[in-house]
Scaffold this active site. Structure first.
Site, PDB file in Angstrom:
ATOM      1  N   ARG A 283       0.887  -1.171   0.000  1.00  0.00           N
ATOM      2  CA  ARG A 283       0.000   0.000   0.000  1.00  0.00           C
ATOM      3  C   ARG A 283       0.920   1.214   0.000  1.00  0.00           C
ATOM      4  NH1 ARG A 283      -5.412   1.156   1.860  1.00  0.00           N
ATOM      5  NH2 ARG A 283      -5.611   3.193   2.872  1.00  0.00           N
TER       6      ARG A 283
ATOM      7  N   HIS B 185      -7.220   1.590  -6.642  1.00  0.00           N
ATOM      8  CA  HIS B 185      -7.509   0.806  -5.429  1.00  0.00           C
ATOM      9  C   HIS B 185      -8.326  -0.430  -5.829  1.00  0.00           C
ATOM     10  CE1 HIS B 185      -7.875  -0.257  -1.378  1.00  0.00           C
ATOM     11  NE2 HIS B 185      -8.639   0.717  -0.899  1.00  0.00           N
TER      12      HIS B 185
ATOM     13  N   GLN C 109     -10.430  -2.827  -3.254  1.00  0.00           N
ATOM     14  CA  GLN C 109     -11.683  -2.256  -2.762  1.00  0.00           C
ATOM     15  C   GLN C 109     -12.828  -2.520  -3.736  1.00  0.00           C
ATOM     16  OE1 GLN C 109     -12.494  -0.466   0.241  1.00  0.00           O
ATOM     17  NE2 GLN C 109     -14.479  -1.041  -0.631  1.00  0.00           N
TER      18      GLN C 109
ATOM     19  N   ASP D  42     -16.994   8.846  -1.741  1.00  0.00           N
ATOM     20  CA  ASP D  42     -15.755   8.668  -0.986  1.00  0.00           C
ATOM     21  C   ASP D  42     -15.432   9.986  -0.308  1.00  0.00           C
ATOM     22  OD1 ASP D  42     -13.483   7.537   0.067  1.00  0.00           O
ATOM     23  OD2 ASP D  42     -12.407   7.347  -1.833  1.00  0.00           O
TER      24      ASP D  42
ATOM     25  N   CYS E 153     -16.270   3.390   0.702  1.00  0.00           N
ATOM     26  CA  CYS E 153     -15.191   2.474   1.080  1.00  0.00           C
ATOM     27  C   CYS E 153     -14.703   2.691   2.511  1.00  0.00           C
ATOM     28  CB  CYS E 153     -14.031   2.570   0.092  1.00  0.00           C
ATOM     29  SG  CYS E 153     -13.176   4.159   0.098  1.00  0.00           S
TER      30      CYS E 153
ATOM     31  N   ARG F 282     -14.016  -6.921   2.033  1.00  0.00           N
ATOM     32  CA  ARG F 282     -12.588  -6.777   1.739  1.00  0.00           C
ATOM     33  C   ARG F 282     -11.860  -8.060   2.108  1.00  0.00           C
ATOM     34  NH1 ARG F 282     -10.134  -1.759   1.575  1.00  0.00           N
ATOM     35  NH2 ARG F 282      -8.252  -2.986   1.182  1.00  0.00           N
TER      36      ARG F 282
END
Length: 308
Positions: free
Chosen positions: A107, A134, A137, A225, A266, A294
């Site tokens: 990450r 991402h 996700q 988001d 998310c 996830r």
């Protein structure tokens, strides 16, 4: 060897296999303690390096738990532990880690760190997030939508707000899974033209609509988001709030979507900013199923990586 770097770089048949595997794994664990091991242990005697240059809650916990449930062990490393690219090169780091571990999840900020790691590693590399995309996700989001509403193919997804890295991976997914995507947000925060082009080339309808209420008409899924990141300055945060206020997801906006439309985020969310608590805690919200998924999606991704 299978790397999982981005959704548009993974064959649609493999993406479908991952989603189906995630769903089957989740169903098989119904009623079992969260810490219990899976019946199959594809990561038995395996070591997975989890590298975090960016702070994380869901990514760190879900990958760590997923590896353990599959019989493996994790080594969690921070950017400070490794000083990626500040002394030893990314390429050399990848070569060294490959001698110690069986898989790498990273990450990071710069996408080139991820791609260089994958280029020189002798073990699978998974994109846990970059500033640009991402993918893990969105695999969880596809799983979540389909367990609530069936196949996502042909559905209308509306992204509200900032065309950020999560939005980018939704555009990648639109082309690979066959759904349409409408972006509603200020022009300054439009998603990258490259990603819009990839989705359209794959046959998906991508629409840019500045009027949020018009954008969500007929939507099957509405997604938001956070408007700001922890790295934004105070002045930048104020500017972004001023630009994005018309795109807040609230009850009035959701009323323009289909009656059975779902809402996703998310997380972490800033309640009463990009989305109201009434929507987050309302009957159309599946944000906590999304967060749980996830774990299941990433377990399926790791299993697929090992199959390579």
């Amino acid at each position: 060897m299978n790397h999982f770097l981005d959704i548009h770089k993974t064959d649609p048949a493999d993406l479908r296999k991952i989603i189906d595997q995630a769903s089957a794994t989740k169903q098989a664990r119904q009623g079992r303690p969260r810490a219990a091991l899976d019946d199959e242990l594809p990561l038995k005697d395996r070591m997975v390096a989890l590298i975090f240059e960016k702070p994380s809650t869901r990514t760190r916990v879900s990958f760590d738990v997923g590896v353990r449930q599959m019989g493996g062990q994790t080594m969690v490393l921070s950017g400070k532990d490794m000083q990626l690219g500040h002394g030893e090169t990314i390429a050399d780091t990848a070569r060294v880690l490959s001698r110690y571990v069986d898989m790498i999840m990273i990450r990071t900020f710069d996408e080139t760190v991820l791609t260089e790691m994958a280029e020189y590693a002798d073990v699978p590399v998974i994109n846990g997030l970059t500033d640009r995309t991402h993918p893990c996700q969105i695999m969880a989001d596809i799983l979540t939508y389909e367990e609530h509403r069936g196949p996502i193919k042909g559905k209308k997804v509306v992204w509200c707000g900032d065309g950020n890295n999560v939005c980018a991976s939704f555009l990648h997914a639109a082309g690979q899974f066959g759904f349409d995507l409408t972006f509603t947000g200020p022009a300054q925060l439009d998603p990258e033209e490259e990603f819009i082009g990839l989705a359209r080339k794959a046959g998906s309808k991508v629409v840019i609509e500045r009027d949020a209420a018009k954008a969500v008409e007929g939507a099957d899924l509405v997604v938001a988001d956070t408007w700001v990141s922890m790295h934004d300055s105070q002045s930048s945060k104020e500017r972004r709030h001023n630009m994005l206020r018309p795109y807040q997801v609230n009850d009035a906006l959701m009323a323009h979507a289909k009656p059975d439309a779902l809402f996703m985020h998310c997380l972490p969310a800033h309640r009463e900013e990009e989305v109201t608590s009434a929507v987050m805690d309302g009957p159309q919200s599946v944000i906590f199923d999304e967060a749980e998924n996830r774990l299941h999606a990433q377990k399926a991704i790791m299993r697929w990586c090992l199959e390579g």
